[in-house]
Design a protein around this motif. Sequence first.
Motif, PDB file in Angstrom:
ATOM      1  N   ALA A   1     -31.771 -81.226  -1.185  1.00  0.00           N
ATOM      2  CA  ALA A   1     -32.133 -82.068  -2.268  1.00  0.00           C
ATOM      3  C   ALA A   1     -33.664 -82.565  -1.632  1.00  0.00           C
ATOM      4  N   GLU A   2     -33.682 -83.278  -0.444  1.00  0.00           N
ATOM      5  CA  GLU A   2     -34.871 -83.682   0.070  1.00  0.00           C
ATOM      6  C   GLU A   2     -36.195 -82.810   0.090  1.00  0.00           C
ATOM      7  N   THR A   3     -35.862 -81.534   0.568  1.00  0.00           N
ATOM      8  CA  THR A   3     -36.892 -80.689   0.646  1.00  0.00           C
ATOM      9  C   THR A   3     -37.306 -79.881  -0.840  1.00  0.00           C
ATOM     10  N   ALA A   4     -36.388 -80.083  -1.601  1.00  0.00           N
ATOM     11  CA  ALA A   4     -36.834 -79.523  -3.196  1.00  0.00           C
ATOM     12  C   ALA A   4     -37.819 -80.605  -3.700  1.00  0.00           C
ATOM     13  N   GLU A   5     -37.604 -81.827  -3.498  1.00  0.00           N
ATOM     14  CA  GLU A   5     -38.584 -82.903  -4.065  1.00  0.00           C
ATOM     15  C   GLU A   5     -39.917 -82.285  -3.482  1.00  0.00           C
ATOM     16  N   LEU A   6     -40.006 -82.113  -2.273  1.00  0.00           N
ATOM     17  CA  LEU A   6     -41.417 -81.860  -1.566  1.00  0.00           C
ATOM     18  C   LEU A   6     -41.893 -80.589  -2.201  1.00  0.00           C
ATOM     19  N   ALA A   7     -41.037 -79.459  -2.217  1.00  0.00           N
ATOM     20  CA  ALA A   7     -41.575 -78.080  -2.873  1.00  0.00           C
ATOM     21  C   ALA A   7     -41.950 -78.409  -4.350  1.00  0.00           C
ATOM     22  N   ARG A   8     -41.126 -79.204  -5.001  1.00  0.00           N
ATOM     23  CA  ARG A   8     -41.481 -79.220  -6.567  1.00  0.00           C
ATOM     24  C   ARG A   8     -42.601 -79.907  -6.881  1.00  0.00           C
ATOM     25  N   ALA A   9     -43.139 -81.077  -5.935  1.00  0.00           N
ATOM     26  CA  ALA A   9     -44.329 -81.733  -6.017  1.00  0.00           C
ATOM     27  C   ALA A   9     -45.637 -80.701  -5.607  1.00  0.00           C
ATOM     28  N   ALA A  10     -45.528 -79.862  -4.660  1.00  0.00           N
ATOM     29  CA  ALA A  10     -46.536 -78.830  -4.097  1.00  0.00           C
ATOM     30  C   ALA A  10     -46.779 -77.976  -5.288  1.00  0.00           C
ATOM     31  N   ALA A  11     -45.497 -77.425  -5.957  1.00  0.00           N
ATOM     32  CA  ALA A  11     -45.411 -76.338  -6.963  1.00  0.00           C
ATOM     33  C   ALA A  11     -46.216 -76.780  -8.333  1.00  0.00           C
ATOM     34  N   GLU A  12     -45.996 -78.150  -8.485  1.00  0.00           N
ATOM     35  CA  GLU A  12     -46.440 -78.781  -9.734  1.00  0.00           C
ATOM     36  C   GLU A  12     -47.705 -79.288  -9.919  1.00  0.00           C
ATOM     37  N   PHE A  13     -48.225 -79.594  -8.827  1.00  0.00           N
ATOM     38  CA  PHE A  13     -49.605 -80.490  -8.913  1.00  0.00           C
ATOM     39  C   PHE A  13     -50.850 -79.375  -8.607  1.00  0.00           C
ATOM     40  N   ASP A  14     -51.708 -79.663  -9.694  1.00  0.00           N
ATOM     41  CA  ASP A  14     -52.800 -78.653  -9.802  1.00  0.00           C
ATOM     42  C   ASP A  14     -53.573 -78.609  -8.404  1.00  0.00           C
ATOM     43  N   SER A  15     -53.623 -79.604  -7.632  1.00  0.00           N
ATOM     44  CA  SER A  15     -54.551 -79.833  -6.432  1.00  0.00           C
ATOM     45  C   SER A  15     -54.060 -78.535  -5.546  1.00  0.00           C
TER      46      SER A  15
END
Length: 133
Positions: free
Chosen positions: A47-61
């Motif tokens: 669950a914790e790593t999913a938050e990190l992955a989701r943030a990286a995959a969704e931010f245009d930067s």
Amino acid sequence: MPGIDECLTEAMALPGARGAWLVDWNSGLALGTAGESPVGDHETTAAETAELARAAAEFDSFTVAAEDDGEDDGEPPVEDLIVTTRAGYHVLRFVRTTFDSSVFLHLWLDRRTGNLALARIRLGDLAERLVLG
């Protein structure tokens, strides 16, 4: 072509491997686990790593590249993430799937005995060969 269990077994054979997961970053659920968890619970780690992955995959930067043609070819938006800690490395490798490519492999390596470059190469190979379904 390995399935989830075989894939995680291969990941755990890497030098310094302490734990491995296949995680759906949309739900935060572990689809498979092997080895130890840094917090003692595989589901919490997923669950914790999913938050990190989701943030990286969704931010245009992180997802928009100069050579991006704007086409959705099914490729995950990010290739991999590497997080280093004083005691280890966490490598998250996104996996291309026939559905929404929201799955990643997570390998936790001991910093003293792990080989980060080798782990990154092997996880890329595993992600290419992994059979889901």
